[in-house]
Enzyme design. Sequence first.
Site, PDB file in Angstrom:
ATOM      1  N   CYS A  82       1.036  -1.119  -0.257  1.00 28.06           N
ATOM      2  CA  CYS A  82      -0.039   0.325   0.232  1.00 28.06           C
ATOM      3  C   CYS A  82       0.821   0.903   0.226  1.00 28.06           C
ATOM      4  CB  CYS A  82      -0.993   0.133   1.259  1.00 28.06           C
ATOM      5  SG  CYS A  82      -0.080   0.138   2.890  1.00 28.06           S
ATOM      6  N   GLY A  83       0.173   2.921  -0.050  1.00 30.55           N
ATOM      7  CA  GLY A  83       0.806   3.683  -0.630  1.00 30.55           C
ATOM      8  C   GLY A  83       1.969   4.009   0.546  1.00 30.55           C
TER       9      GLY A  83
END
Lengths: 89, 421
Positions: A7-8
């Site tokens: 994820c980010g």
Amino acid sequence: MKILSVCGNGLGSSLILKMAVEKVLKSEDIKANVVVSDLGNAKGLDADYIVASPEIAERLKDHKATVIAIKNMMDKNEIKEKLISQINQ
Amino acid sequence: MSVLNFIVNEILSQPAMLIGIIAMIGLIASQKKFSDVLSGTLKSILGFVILGAGAGVLVGSLNNFGPIFEAGFNIQGVVPNNEAIVAIAQQTFGRETALIMGFGFVANILFARFTPLKYIFLTGHHTFFMAALLSAVLGTAGLTGVPLVVMGSVILGALMVIMPAIADPFMREITGGDDIALGHFGTIGYVAAGLTGKAVGNKENSTEEIKVPETFEFLKDSLLATAITMIIIFLIVGFKAGADVVSDYSGGQGIVIFSIMQGITFAAGVSIILSGVRMILGEIVPAFQGIGEKIVPNAKPALDCPIVFPYAPTAVIVGFFASFLGGIVGMFLLGPIGLTLIIPGLVPHFFTGATAGVFGNAVGGKRGAAFGAFVNGLIITFLPAMLLPVLGSLGFNNTTFGDSDFGVVGIVLGFIAKLIG
């Protein structure tokens, strides 16, 4: 077998997704090492499969690994359908 | 006696060891194998030490930033960054943070078990960050030792069920279901965005009718976004201050290269801190989830904010821009009213602005997303500025907590402490 969950930031969503993936793998009796990563580092990491939300998966489409987009990371059936079917191929 | 002494003075005074013990207890309670307990415990300890190393890298860059900014603008400027402030806070409040986090997990499970607020808050890094905020604010208010840890843990556990609860009505609108809750300490901003959206918009005119270009996809890579923001900020500040001032800090290097390298150094520091946090929580959160599921089987998992992004991808982009605009407008309002300047960062405005946009859109469509996220942008500019005084000495590091709930909780507790104090 190594699976990256991305994820980010590599802190929140990817860890939740990793836990869900591990549960599905266990129920299917598949052994794999699931590792969490942020998007920037993921590009330089080796893996057989990558799981991530669709918009993150889009950014990793050039990765050597098979990239699998998971829309709802709480949905074990979606993970089963998309990831396990790839692994069993 | 000497064993007790050793435990209290040697082990419990070492925050890294404390984190390891918390992980170990979690792993043992979730009935892991001995080898998993050992490796998980060691990883958490390693993570804490890595976090400290990251703080060292980042502080170098921030210590250059502060004085150059002041020379250029004659006012104190602060870049809100949760990872940075938490990593720096560990140097003074490491022990308190570790204990409040550990007991906060326990308090969350107890609240979920014995109150109607059935949520298990799985965004571990926000639990960790809130524990750091509570340590700093309660510590500055004069609490120490057991009362500080008890009070901090109870407040943390309560927040871990209250915040998902107040976001829940909107989450049901967004997801169209009742399976997941939001566990993110930007909730006050999201709820404000939702209420604004409801007031000004119409949910029938959804943002999802518009197509947006994919140029801004790079924002999802938060490390890249951090580097870009910090390079731009350093360049602006460097040129405003002038070559003479900059060379005092750069050892004679020119403004352009110095600014680029400082921006990148900041991002590198954040990256190291993130990998430390990842190692600390990689073991603790799954253990916490497992125990939570056992004790409160009907609880809803409260998850990190990107969970809502797939429900309205266009609102994500609209929300980011509107929030960032709110941050810029807010920044120009701060100076005249005598508050410290809060410089808008791409990363906080992206994550919280996007989420605010999704909230606004769910109840107020396009207008709701835009106005709601704008309000979020104002909130995450004003709150960090008002938070600085209650952080005590921690408030002088040119960085602070970014997301709304940290601001609200810190300011409210600081206010109460003053009333009592």
